[in-house]
Design a protein around this motif. Structure first.
Motif, PDB file in Angstrom:
ATOM      1  N   ILE A 164      48.890  -3.830 -36.501  1.00 13.23           N
ATOM      2  CA  ILE A 164      48.411  -2.461 -36.046  1.00 13.23           C
ATOM      3  C   ILE A 164      47.598  -1.767 -37.145  1.00 13.23           C
ATOM      4  N   TYR A 165      46.404  -1.429 -36.732  1.00 11.56           N
ATOM      5  CA  TYR A 165      45.411  -0.522 -37.364  1.00 11.56           C
ATOM      6  C   TYR A 165      45.088   0.814 -36.627  1.00 11.56           C
ATOM      7  N   GLN A 166      44.518   1.808 -37.453  1.00 16.53           N
ATOM      8  CA  GLN A 166      43.911   2.680 -36.659  1.00 16.53           C
ATOM      9  C   GLN A 166      42.478   3.053 -37.103  1.00 16.53           C
ATOM     10  N   GLN A 167      41.580   3.315 -36.547  1.00 13.90           N
ATOM     11  CA  GLN A 167      40.210   3.208 -36.773  1.00 13.90           C
ATOM     12  C   GLN A 167      39.360   4.093 -35.709  1.00 13.90           C
ATOM     13  N   ASN A 168      38.569   5.318 -36.040  1.00 18.97           N
ATOM     14  CA  ASN A 168      37.800   6.167 -35.290  1.00 18.97           C
ATOM     15  C   ASN A 168      38.665   6.493 -33.969  1.00 18.97           C
ATOM     16  N   ALA A 169      40.044   7.012 -33.946  1.00 14.94           N
ATOM     17  CA  ALA A 169      40.890   7.530 -32.945  1.00 14.94           C
ATOM     18  C   ALA A 169      41.173   6.291 -32.079  1.00 14.94           C
ATOM     19  N   VAL A 170      41.041   4.903 -32.481  1.00 16.72           N
ATOM     20  CA  VAL A 170      41.478   3.757 -31.676  1.00 16.72           C
ATOM     21  C   VAL A 170      42.596   3.106 -32.185  1.00 16.72           C
ATOM     22  N   THR A 171      43.420   2.730 -31.662  1.00 14.43           N
ATOM     23  CA  THR A 171      44.695   1.846 -32.031  1.00 14.43           C
ATOM     24  C   THR A 171      44.256   0.572 -31.703  1.00 14.43           C
ATOM     25  N   LEU A 172      44.255  -0.362 -32.903  1.00 14.84           N
ATOM     26  CA  LEU A 172      43.715  -1.653 -32.872  1.00 14.84           C
ATOM     27  C   LEU A 172      45.095  -2.523 -33.125  1.00 14.84           C
ATOM     28  N   TYR A 173      45.219  -3.434 -32.090  1.00 16.83           N
ATOM     29  CA  TYR A 173      46.228  -4.412 -32.445  1.00 16.83           C
ATOM     30  C   TYR A 173      45.492  -5.845 -32.481  1.00 16.83           C
ATOM     31  N   ILE A 174      45.644  -6.297 -33.742  1.00 12.86           N
ATOM     32  CA  ILE A 174      45.001  -7.708 -34.311  1.00 12.86           C
ATOM     33  C   ILE A 174      46.098  -8.587 -34.230  1.00 12.86           C
ATOM     34  N   SER A 175      46.028  -9.744 -33.315  1.00 16.16           N
ATOM     35  CA  SER A 175      46.917 -10.896 -33.331  1.00 16.16           C
ATOM     36  C   SER A 175      47.161 -11.540 -34.939  1.00 16.16           C
ATOM     37  N   LYS A 176      48.187 -11.495 -35.303  1.00 11.58           N
ATOM     38  CA  LYS A 176      48.622 -12.161 -36.372  1.00 11.58           C
ATOM     39  C   LYS A 176      48.144 -13.426 -36.703  1.00 11.58           C
ATOM     40  N   LYS A 177      47.671 -14.336 -35.521  1.00  3.65           N
ATOM     41  CA  LYS A 177      47.023 -15.496 -35.720  1.00  3.65           C
ATOM     42  C   LYS A 177      45.591 -15.406 -36.148  1.00  3.65           C
ATOM     43  N   THR A 178      45.089 -14.399 -36.266  1.00  2.00           N
ATOM     44  CA  THR A 178      43.567 -14.303 -36.504  1.00  2.00           C
ATOM     45  C   THR A 178      43.182 -14.758 -37.906  1.00  2.00           C
ATOM     46  N   LYS A 179      42.262 -15.256 -38.145  1.00  2.00           N
ATOM     47  CA  LYS A 179      41.787 -15.735 -39.628  1.00  2.00           C
ATOM     48  C   LYS A 179      40.701 -14.983 -39.732  1.00  2.00           C
ATOM     49  N   VAL A 180      40.654 -13.886 -40.638  1.00  2.00           N
ATOM     50  CA  VAL A 180      39.627 -13.039 -40.840  1.00  2.00           C
ATOM     51  C   VAL A 180      38.889 -13.727 -42.166  1.00  2.00           C
ATOM     52  N   THR A 181      37.647 -14.143 -42.059  1.00  2.00           N
ATOM     53  CA  THR A 181      36.789 -14.849 -42.927  1.00  2.00           C
ATOM     54  C   THR A 181      35.835 -13.998 -43.676  1.00  2.00           C
ATOM     55  N   ALA A 182      35.559 -12.708 -43.046  1.00  2.00           N
ATOM     56  CA  ALA A 182      34.552 -11.997 -43.731  1.00  2.00           C
ATOM     57  C   ALA A 182      35.111 -10.711 -44.232  1.00  2.00           C
ATOM     58  N   SER A 183      34.328  -9.927 -44.921  1.00  2.00           N
ATOM     59  CA  SER A 183      34.929  -8.751 -45.613  1.00  2.00           C
ATOM     60  C   SER A 183      35.174  -7.623 -44.432  1.00  2.00           C
ATOM     61  N   MET A 184      34.321  -7.765 -43.272  1.00  2.00           N
ATOM     62  CA  MET A 184      34.460  -6.573 -42.208  1.00  2.00           C
ATOM     63  C   MET A 184      34.732  -7.508 -40.803  1.00  2.00           C
ATOM     64  N   LEU A 185      35.429  -6.793 -40.289  1.00  2.00           N
ATOM     65  CA  LEU A 185      36.054  -7.315 -38.961  1.00  2.00           C
ATOM     66  C   LEU A 185      35.151  -6.379 -37.959  1.00  2.00           C
TER      67      LEU A 185
END
Length: 103
Positions: free
Chosen positions: A58-79
């Motif tokens: 769980i992340y907070q950004q721009n007054a938005v709560t983001l739920y990012i699956s733990k299966k996500t493979k982030v390959t860049a420096s920015m999502l």
């Protein structure tokens, strides 16, 4: 999942969410195919809290709560969450992840 990334939500996504009166973005990774067909992962972004939040970071950004699956493979420096309008509605896309294809 790589935890050393930043999150960017385009203004068009934020405007769309405000129009829909939503403050939650969920990125889920699921596997489809199988049987006689190869399997592959797909990403899906929704404007609802997941049924099983324990499977998400769980992340907070721009007054938005983001739920990012733990299966996500982030390959860049920015999502990066972007907005695409189409004939039957709109889609929120995500850039900066890797999806697997299995034969």
């Amino acid at each position: 999942m790589n935890k050393s990334f930043t999150i960017k939500i385009d203004q068009k996504v934020l405007d769309y969410m405000n129009k829909k009166r939503k403050s939650v973005l969920t990125l889920n990774i699921s596997t489809t195919g199988g049987g006689c067909c190869p399997t592959f992962e797909i990403s899906e972004v929704t404007l609802a809290k997941p049924d099983h939040p324990d499977l998400f970071d769980i992340y907070q950004q721009n007054a938005v709560t983001l739920y990012i699956s733990k299966k996500t493979k982030v390959t860049a420096s920015m999502l990066h969450f972007t907005f695409k309008k189409n004939l039957i509605g709109a889609t929120i896309l995500v850039e900066g992840i890797s999806l697997k294809k299995r034969d």
